[in-house]
Write an enzyme that holds these catalytic residues in place. Structure first.
Site, PDB file in Angstrom:
ATOM      1  N   THR A 109      18.615 -29.908  30.402  1.00  0.00           N
ATOM      2  CA  THR A 109      19.224 -29.330  29.196  1.00  0.00           C
ATOM      3  C   THR A 109      19.833 -27.973  29.503  1.00  0.00           C
ATOM      4  O   THR A 109      20.919 -27.633  29.005  1.00  0.00           O
ATOM      5  CB  THR A 109      18.172 -29.204  28.080  1.00  0.00           C
ATOM      6  OG1 THR A 109      17.598 -30.490  27.830  1.00  0.00           O
ATOM      7  CG2 THR A 109      18.810 -28.691  26.799  1.00  0.00           C
ATOM      8  N   ASP A 123      24.533 -36.672  28.236  1.00  0.00           N
ATOM      9  CA  ASP A 123      23.103 -36.498  28.503  1.00  0.00           C
ATOM     10  C   ASP A 123      22.430 -37.871  28.546  1.00  0.00           C
ATOM     11  O   ASP A 123      22.897 -38.824  27.912  1.00  0.00           O
ATOM     12  CB  ASP A 123      22.493 -35.644  27.388  1.00  0.00           C
ATOM     13  CG  ASP A 123      21.074 -35.200  27.719  1.00  0.00           C
ATOM     14  OD1 ASP A 123      20.651 -35.333  28.880  1.00  0.00           O
ATOM     15  OD2 ASP A 123      20.386 -34.713  26.797  1.00  0.00           O
ATOM     16  N   GLU A 124      21.316 -37.977  29.281  1.00  0.00           N
ATOM     17  CA  GLU A 124      20.536 -39.231  29.361  1.00  0.00           C
ATOM     18  C   GLU A 124      21.451 -40.409  29.714  1.00  0.00           C
ATOM     19  O   GLU A 124      21.401 -41.487  29.101  1.00  0.00           O
ATOM     20  CB  GLU A 124      19.812 -39.513  28.037  1.00  0.00           C
ATOM     21  CG  GLU A 124      18.927 -38.380  27.549  1.00  0.00           C
ATOM     22  CD  GLU A 124      17.638 -38.244  28.355  1.00  0.00           C
ATOM     23  OE1 GLU A 124      17.495 -38.929  29.386  1.00  0.00           O
ATOM     24  OE2 GLU A 124      16.774 -37.440  27.968  1.00  0.00           O
ATOM     25  N   GLN A 127      13.899 -42.629  34.714  1.00  0.00           N
ATOM     26  CA  GLN A 127      13.494 -42.565  33.312  1.00  0.00           C
ATOM     27  C   GLN A 127      14.302 -43.515  32.434  1.00  0.00           C
ATOM     28  O   GLN A 127      14.402 -43.330  31.223  1.00  0.00           O
ATOM     29  CB  GLN A 127      13.632 -41.137  32.789  1.00  0.00           C
ATOM     30  CG  GLN A 127      12.718 -40.144  33.501  1.00  0.00           C
ATOM     31  CD  GLN A 127      12.763 -38.763  32.877  1.00  0.00           C
ATOM     32  OE1 GLN A 127      12.326 -38.546  31.748  1.00  0.00           O
ATOM     33  NE2 GLN A 127      13.302 -37.805  33.611  1.00  0.00           N
ATOM     34  N   ARG A 144       5.292 -36.328  30.969  1.00  0.00           N
ATOM     35  CA  ARG A 144       5.277 -35.538  29.732  1.00  0.00           C
ATOM     36  C   ARG A 144       4.176 -34.481  29.786  1.00  0.00           C
ATOM     37  O   ARG A 144       4.154 -33.558  28.973  1.00  0.00           O
ATOM     38  CB  ARG A 144       5.027 -36.420  28.505  1.00  0.00           C
ATOM     39  CG  ARG A 144       6.003 -37.568  28.225  1.00  0.00           C
ATOM     40  CD  ARG A 144       7.430 -37.142  28.221  1.00  0.00           C
ATOM     41  NE  ARG A 144       8.036 -37.359  29.521  1.00  0.00           N
ATOM     42  CZ  ARG A 144       9.198 -36.866  29.912  1.00  0.00           C
ATOM     43  NH1 ARG A 144       9.873 -36.098  29.086  1.00  0.00           N
ATOM     44  NH2 ARG A 144       9.685 -37.113  31.101  1.00  0.00           N
TER      45      ARG A 144
END
Length: 768
Positions: free
Chosen positions: A51, A238-239, A269, A619
């Site tokens: 980010t 993003d992603e 991911q 996480r």
């Protein structure tokens, strides 16, 4: 426009190390942020600051390269992420740079909706279209099945919705997906074709349409395509590992001649393949843009070294991935806690006891999260938390906008902006009761079909043909909606219109007449809806009812998650994506749950499930707990479980076992490779935790184990052999492996159930 520091001594246009932005970036982050021209692919490992890279790159383009903000398009996967990114960019660049325009940020769906409202006329889409969520889509499918006299057991609503979703994510016409001459083929094709016609008649788009129709627009209209390609100089995604085929093709069509596109993602991911995500898009990008610069972000800022090393060992088991050397300068931290409960009750009790211990340390309730593979696993954990008086919140439960009273009121509002929306009309035309029953609704829909218009357009004619009392009900309802429509078209504020809808429709009175906490909660939800409209008005210079409805329709689960320091967070592993917590507990680590049984027949299912486990591990910031149950209650009673195969990849020096030894989970020396582990998965090893012995709980309860044809250590069963079980019936052995002086066999029964047995205890008989 040159950057203000371009003339400083020692600074050239290719040397950005003296940029003020560079001081807060590591060397690999700088490579990504200061890449000026051409395609860029950033592999961002978990917790590596992706980010920051995206926000600093946008800030650099605006502040130091002179790019107008409105010429930048940044795509995220949640509205919340887009809002957070926007706020961070604005704080970096300052208001003086934002006077040149607004950065275009949002999800693929929100950007698709925005562009379709503006340019959709080119392919016959009206700008006041309604967006159907999953519930609306299923309501329409259910109605179509009924109108076509089709049995929903032959064609379940979920099956039809799944075909629609897969087709649109794959850029295909849904009806073309139906091939062959099975019993379902012809009626399924009829349902899909009717659905497409009804959606056009309703002036509605579902989530898949927002992307598929946008792709159709760009492919069909050269004028619109050229306009948008000339509009955006820089694209940032993003992603990117979660993009589907349609999204990737959209990016290619939006890309201008400068080919300034930046994809940020992590193939490790990618966990949404079931909804069309293609991790292969990252590979395709490198083939489509061979000149692209590739940057790998490997430094993790989130987790302890213990947690990161465990995650790296797990994901190493997926061979088809971009190699990344994940590292951290964080301390080693506490060992990972492993625990096997006797059953799911024991597992839940352990989790809550560990939470109580954490709360006695420097952890707050909001620092702790419990993850699981399926929502059903939360029940016992919730009961145990309630018993101990510990507050918790379920993430991904019933969304605010899916609650009945909210959907009812939004249906009124949607009918105001789009009277052709038949799903909304049929939902609220008799809510509250107006004497318009099922027979009257059937007459209305029949008349609409006869006139080839939407039910709302057929109201007047249906009223003319109805008995006086029903005629009056139709006329009063239509007059009420038309009054709101005039006020909306006259520019009245959305909150005022919605407040009037609550009262004039009688919905508010209906709730106030109710008694008990349920009705109080529903009234509170209505008040919260009005507050949400006012919040939307405060954030938008020209708020409209249509604009608010679009925002509400595109809200996702992550958008609604509000972190609380006073409550434990409970969620599925899929919901955990993008979040982080000081302490994480992952429960139900058993074959059949993680990896899930549905993945066993999928060629890439094991890889996706492994990535899901990796996401869960990463996480965690400081503490990680991994648990499973030795047996678990199912439809046929208790069954013995087998601990998740992924646990065997955990290095032994990183874990601490609390409770009984883990069942069938060999943990390996830190120095072993994945290939070495695969070659000797069940060989005794002195540095490996020893196995425990457990009976086969799949056997009928209350009966002592009986001797079977298969002797305890004969190792006679082999894959492909047919067997008989006293409870589950006939099946076929699909896996067989030594287990001390017996065998452990996996059997798929004729019913489709998959079970694991120890031949020492199981009552298995071979079938000739």
């Amino acid at each position: 426009m040159l950057p203000y520091w371009a003339d400083l001594p020692g600074v050239s246009m290719t040397d950005y190390t003296n940029s003020p932005l560079a001081q807060q970036l590591n060397s690999h982050q700088r490579e990504a942020v200061f890449h000026d021209k051409g395609p860029l692919l950033v592999f961002a490992g978990a917790g590596s600051g992706k980010t920051r890279v995206l926000t600093y790159r946008i800030a650099h383009l605006i502040m130091e390269r002179g790019v107008d903000p409105w010429r930048i398009l940044a795509v995220t996967f949640t509205n919340k992420a887009a809002q957070e990114m926007r706020e961070r960019v604005e704080s970096l660049v300052g208001p003086e740079h934002l006077e040149r325009g607004t950065i275009q940020m949002g999800t693929f769906h929100s950007i698709g909706a925005r562009l379709l409202r503006r340019y959709g006329k080119a392919i016959g889409i009206r700008p006041d279209f309604t967006i159907y969520d999953t519930g609306d889509q299923r309501a329409l499918i259910k109605r179509i099945l009924k109108e076509l006299n089709l049995d929903d057991k032959l064609l379940p609503v979920q099956l039809v919705a799944s075909v629609l979703d897969r087709a649109k994510n794959g850029a295909r016409d849904p009806a073309s997906m139906v091939v062959g001459g099975s019993e379902r083929s012809k009626p399924l094709r009829a349902v899909l074709e009717t659905y497409a016609r009804e959606m056009r008649r309703n002036n509605a788009l579902d989530f898949g349409d927002l992307l598929a129709e946008m792709l159709h627009l760009l492919e069909q209209s050269e004028e619109v395509r050229n306009k948008l390609q000339g509009r955006f100089d820089y694209l940032l995604v993003d992603e990117a590992q979660d993009t589907n085929l349609v999204q990737y093709r959209l990016l290619r069509l939006l890309l201008g001649p400068g080919r300034n596109i930046c994809l940020v993602g992590d193939d490790d991911q990618s966990i949404y393949r079931w909804r069309g995500a293609r991790v292969e898009n990252l590979t395709d990008f490198r083939e489509d843009f061979p000149e692209a610069q590739v940057v790998v972000l490997g430094r993790n800022y989130r987790s302890t070294k213990t947690i990161l090393d465990a995650a790296a060992a797990v994901i190493e088991g997926n061979p088809e991935r971009q190699p990344k050397e994940l590292f951290t300068e964080n301390p080693m931290g506490e060992p990972i806690i492993l625990f096997r409960g006797d059953d799911e009750y024991d597992e839940a009790h352990f989790l809550v006891e560990q939470i109580r211990d954490l709360l006695k340390e420097d952890f707050s309730a909001g620092d702790v999260a419990i993850f699981y593979r399926t929502n059903a696993q939360s029940r016992l954990i919730e009961e145990e938390l309630v018993k101990r008086g510990i507050s918790y919140v379920i993430v991904g439960g019933t969304r605010f906008y899916e609650r009945k009273e909210i959907k009812d009121l939004l249906a009124y509002a949607r009918l105001v902006v789009n009277p052709d929306d038949s799903v909304s009309l049929l939902r609220i035309i008799n809510t509250p009761t107006r004497g318009i029953g099922a027979k009257a609704l059937l007459a209305l829909t029949d008349k609409a079909r006869e006139l080839e218009v939407s039910p709302y357009r057929a109201l007047e004619q249906t009223a003319h043909d109805s008995a006086p009392r029903l005629k009056n009900a139709f006329i009063v309802f239509e007059k009420m909606v038309e009054t709101w429509r005039q006020r909306d078209q006259g520019g009245e504020s959305p909150s005022v219109i919605l407040t009037d809808i609550v009262e004039t429709s009688g919905y508010g009175s209906l709730l106030r007449r109710g008694d008990g906490p349920e009705f109080e909660a529903r009234l509170e939800n209505v008040a919260e809806l009005i507050a949400a409209v006012r919040e939307y008005e405060n954030k938008n210079e020209q708020p409209t009812l249509l604009g608010f409805l679009e925002n509400a329709a595109l809200v996702s689960d992550p958008d609604t998650y509000e972190h609380s320091q006073q409550a434990i967070s409970l969620m599925t592993l899929h919901c955990a994506k993008g979040l982080e917590f000081p302490a994480v507990m992952i429960s139900g680590l058993e074959d059949g749950l993680l990896p899930h049984s549905r993945s066993l027949d999928d060629p890439d299912g094991d890889g996706e499930e492994r990535r899901l486990f990796y996401v869960g591990i990463t996480r965690a910031q400081r503490r990680l707990f991994l648990t499973w149950a030795g047996r678990r209650l199912g439809r046929m009673g208790y069954s013995q479980t087998r601990a998740s195969r992924f646990l065997r990849d955990l290095p032994l020096n990183l874990v601490k076992n609390l409770g009984p030894p883990p069942l069938s989970v060999p943990l390996f020396d830190h120095g072993q490779t994945t290939q070495q582990r695969a070659r000797e998965p069940f060989v005794q090893h002195e540095s490996r935790i020893e196995f425990d012995h457990h009976p086969d709980y799949s056997a009928p309860q209350g009966h002592a184990p009986e001797t079977t044809i298969q002797s305890a250590g004969s190792h006679e069963l082999s894959p492909g052999q047919r067997i008989q079980h006293g409870v589950f019936g006939e099946g076929r052995v699909v896996e067989a492996e030594p287990y001390f002086d017996a065998q452990r066999v996996t059997v798929v029964f004729n019913s489709g159930e998959r079970k694991v047995f120890l031949t020492r205890w199981a009552k298995l008989k071979t079938i000739d």
